[in-house]
Design a protein around this motif. Structure first.
Motif, PDB file in Angstrom:
ATOM      1  N   ALA A 169       0.840  -1.196   0.000  1.00  6.86           N
ATOM      2  CA  ALA A 169       0.000   0.000   0.000  1.00  6.86           C
ATOM      3  C   ALA A 169       0.878   1.251   0.000  1.00  6.86           C
ATOM      4  O   ALA A 169       1.943   1.291   0.612  1.00  6.86           O
ATOM      5  CB  ALA A 169      -0.916  -0.008   1.217  1.00  6.86           C
ATOM      6  N   PHE A 170       0.377   2.286  -0.677  1.00  6.69           N
ATOM      7  CA  PHE A 170       1.198   3.489  -0.863  1.00  6.69           C
ATOM      8  C   PHE A 170       0.262   4.644  -1.162  1.00  6.69           C
ATOM      9  O   PHE A 170      -0.757   4.468  -1.819  1.00  6.69           O
ATOM     10  CB  PHE A 170       2.160   3.244  -2.033  1.00  6.69           C
ATOM     11  CG  PHE A 170       3.321   4.202  -2.083  1.00  6.69           C
ATOM     12  CD1 PHE A 170       4.370   4.096  -1.194  1.00  6.69           C
ATOM     13  CD2 PHE A 170       3.356   5.201  -3.052  1.00  6.69           C
ATOM     14  CE1 PHE A 170       5.448   4.965  -1.268  1.00  6.69           C
ATOM     15  CE2 PHE A 170       4.429   6.082  -3.131  1.00  6.69           C
ATOM     16  CZ  PHE A 170       5.479   5.956  -2.232  1.00  6.69           C
ATOM     17  N   ARG A 171       0.603   5.856  -0.651  1.00  5.32           N
ATOM     18  CA  ARG A 171      -0.215   7.027  -0.941  1.00  5.32           C
ATOM     19  C   ARG A 171       0.649   8.098  -1.610  1.00  5.32           C
ATOM     20  O   ARG A 171       1.679   8.514  -1.080  1.00  5.32           O
ATOM     21  CB  ARG A 171      -0.832   7.597   0.340  1.00  5.32           C
ATOM     22  CG  ARG A 171      -2.043   6.825   0.814  1.00  5.32           C
ATOM     23  CD  ARG A 171      -2.683   7.502   2.044  1.00  5.32           C
ATOM     24  NE  ARG A 171      -3.208   8.827   1.733  1.00  5.32           N
ATOM     25  CZ  ARG A 171      -4.395   9.055   1.177  1.00  5.32           C
ATOM     26  NH1 ARG A 171      -5.178   8.039   0.848  1.00  5.32           N
ATOM     27  NH2 ARG A 171      -4.799  10.285   0.953  1.00  5.32           N
ATOM     28  N   THR A 172       0.221   8.521  -2.774  1.00  5.32           N
ATOM     29  CA  THR A 172       0.908   9.586  -3.509  1.00  5.32           C
ATOM     30  C   THR A 172      -0.003  10.011  -4.650  1.00  5.32           C
ATOM     31  O   THR A 172      -1.170   9.598  -4.713  1.00  5.32           O
ATOM     32  CB  THR A 172       2.284   9.122  -4.033  1.00  5.32           C
ATOM     33  OG1 THR A 172       2.962  10.239  -4.627  1.00  5.32           O
ATOM     34  CG2 THR A 172       2.131   8.014  -5.063  1.00  5.32           C
TER      35      THR A 172
ATOM     36  N   PRO B 183      -2.801   3.711  -8.935  1.00  5.97           N
ATOM     37  CA  PRO B 183      -3.857   4.076  -7.981  1.00  5.97           C
ATOM     38  C   PRO B 183      -4.971   3.034  -7.948  1.00  5.97           C
ATOM     39  O   PRO B 183      -5.211   2.338  -8.941  1.00  5.97           O
ATOM     40  CB  PRO B 183      -4.364   5.414  -8.519  1.00  5.97           C
ATOM     41  CG  PRO B 183      -4.042   5.381  -9.970  1.00  5.97           C
ATOM     42  CD  PRO B 183      -2.767   4.597 -10.107  1.00  5.97           C
ATOM     43  N   LEU B 184      -5.624   2.938  -6.822  1.00  3.29           N
ATOM     44  CA  LEU B 184      -6.708   1.963  -6.672  1.00  3.29           C
ATOM     45  C   LEU B 184      -8.019   2.464  -7.246  1.00  3.29           C
ATOM     46  O   LEU B 184      -8.985   1.712  -7.355  1.00  3.29           O
ATOM     47  CB  LEU B 184      -6.883   1.604  -5.187  1.00  3.29           C
ATOM     48  CG  LEU B 184      -5.686   0.906  -4.533  1.00  3.29           C
ATOM     49  CD1 LEU B 184      -5.951   0.672  -3.054  1.00  3.29           C
ATOM     50  CD2 LEU B 184      -5.373  -0.403  -5.237  1.00  3.29           C
TER      51      LEU B 184
ATOM     52  N   VAL C 105      -3.739   9.813  -3.534  1.00  2.74           N
ATOM     53  CA  VAL C 105      -4.664   8.687  -3.300  1.00  2.74           C
ATOM     54  C   VAL C 105      -3.879   7.440  -2.913  1.00  2.74           C
ATOM     55  O   VAL C 105      -2.655   7.378  -3.029  1.00  2.74           O
ATOM     56  CB  VAL C 105      -5.490   8.370  -4.568  1.00  2.74           C
ATOM     57  CG1 VAL C 105      -6.459   9.481  -4.892  1.00  2.74           C
ATOM     58  CG2 VAL C 105      -4.567   8.078  -5.740  1.00  2.74           C
ATOM     59  N   SER C 106      -4.617   6.439  -2.454  1.00  3.85           N
ATOM     60  CA  SER C 106      -4.007   5.153  -2.131  1.00  3.85           C
ATOM     61  C   SER C 106      -3.782   4.359  -3.408  1.00  3.85           C
ATOM     62  O   SER C 106      -4.568   4.445  -4.363  1.00  3.85           O
ATOM     63  CB  SER C 106      -4.919   4.350  -1.183  1.00  3.85           C
ATOM     64  OG  SER C 106      -5.054   5.013   0.047  1.00  3.85           O
ATOM     65  N   GLY C 107      -2.712   3.622  -3.407  1.00  8.69           N
ATOM     66  CA  GLY C 107      -2.411   2.786  -4.556  1.00  8.69           C
ATOM     67  C   GLY C 107      -1.449   1.684  -4.180  1.00  8.69           C
ATOM     68  O   GLY C 107      -1.163   1.472  -3.003  1.00  8.69           O
ATOM     69  N   VAL C 108      -0.965   0.991  -5.177  1.00  8.82           N
ATOM     70  CA  VAL C 108      -0.012  -0.094  -4.948  1.00  8.82           C
ATOM     71  C   VAL C 108       1.199   0.100  -5.853  1.00  8.82           C
ATOM     72  O   VAL C 108       1.112   0.763  -6.897  1.00  8.82           O
ATOM     73  CB  VAL C 108      -0.640  -1.479  -5.225  1.00  8.82           C
ATOM     74  CG1 VAL C 108      -1.693  -1.819  -4.191  1.00  8.82           C
ATOM     75  CG2 VAL C 108      -1.228  -1.538  -6.628  1.00  8.82           C
TER      76      VAL C 108
END
Length: 316
Positions: free
Chosen positions: A2-5, A41-42, A51-54
């Motif tokens: 999980a990652f936010r950017t 992004p998710l 936003v959250s993403g992978v």
């Protein structure tokens, strides 16, 4: 992971990395590309929104595809997320231009849940065309083809649209699945049970050529025959008459005809020989006042109700 950017932040990062690595050795680029560093992004958002993403590896994404249109799969399409970074991702990081060919099967699964068969038929045609091109180029191996065939034979893999607007698979419970290469024959069988005509939408003249030249070979290998290949003619005899004269005449000419075909059309003769043509000396000749035939599909025990006039018929 999980990652936010945001897409814009990651674009600046990739731009910096590309400038640094373009002047470094190949080993440094390979080490960088072996990890999971591509932000996806998710959900669909603007490029500036955090936003959250992978983080995915180059093997988990692809550059572009003009067939797949689901949000889940499009999030792996980098041309949509990072349109100006093709050189970096494809040439620098080894991202594939298109998704793996077998991935289209999961898209067909999704397509069958959101669309009616007839509405989805054009997409199915596009996917079968991609598989056909892949088979010709070697991108789709015969091992891949066998795997694809086994999946399509699954009872729950109902991803093949039919002219009857039903989703079917190649499982035996759905009866015969074939494609129509003869409209008149199709008219005779379309209202019978236990037969489904694989439908690839209303085709243009160019697409019809693609179907006959490219896709037909793929379908044959998947176990989807052309209608004309499975239909045979069954004689309907009326009032047998004396056949001694015709029998003697035909028996005299057959060996010469067999020798002529063998010498002049060798490949065709070999095909006929495999089909039992060499047994012509055991040919039984029946002469009747009136001769008709009906079309049948023996493997599915389907019989057309239409009767056709004819003057002669070879029935194996």
């Amino acid at each position: 992971m999980a990652f936010r950017t945001s897409i814009s932040q990651m674009s600046r990062f990739y731009s910096f990395i590309w400038k640094e690595l373009v002047s470094s050795d190949q080993k440094s680029m390979a080490n960088f590309s072996s990890g999971s560093f591509i932000f996806v992004p998710l959900s669909s958002v603007s490029s500036s929104e955090v936003v959250s993403g992978v983080l995915l590896s180059p093997q988990d994404v692809y550059w572009h595809d003009n067939v797949i249109n689901t949000d889940c799969e499009q999030n792996k399409m980098l041309s949509k997320l990072y349109p100006s970074f093709r050189d970096f991702f494809v040439n620098g990081c080894g991202v594939k231009e298109n998704p793996p060919l077998l991935d289209y099967l999961s898209f067909l699964h999704h397509l069958s849940t959101i669309n009616t068969p007839l509405k989805a038929a054009k997409k199915v045609f596009d996917i079968f065309l991609k598989w056909s091109d892949g088979l010709k180029s070697g991108a789709l191996s015969f091992e891949d083809l066998e795997l694809l065939k086994r999946n399509l034979e699954g009872k729950k893999t109902k991803v093949l649209p039919t002219a009857q607007d039903k989703w079917v698979s190649l499982h035996s419970s759905f009866g015969l699945v074939c494609w129509c290469d003869d409209a008149k024959l199709a008219d005779e069988f379309e209202k019978l049970n236990n037969i489904n005509f694989f439908c690839l939408c209303q085709l243009t003249d160019e697409e019809k050529v693609m179907l006959e030249v490219k896709i037909s070979f793929l379908m044959k290998n998947l176990g989807i025959p052309a209608l004309s290949e499975v239909v045979t003619r069954e004689a309907i005899c009326n009032k047998p008459v004396d056949n001694s004269y015709v029998t003697s005449l035909v028996s005299w000419v057959l060996p010469y005809a067999q020798r002529y075909i063998s010498n002049s059309y060798r490949e065709r003769y070999i095909q006929l020989k495999l089909a039992g043509f060499e047994k012509v000396n055991r040919l039984q000749i029946v002469v009747v006042e009136k001769l008709y035939y009906k079309n049948v599909i023996k493997r599915s025990k389907l019989v057309s109700k239409k009767r056709h006039d004819c003057i002669c018929l070879l029935q194996v």
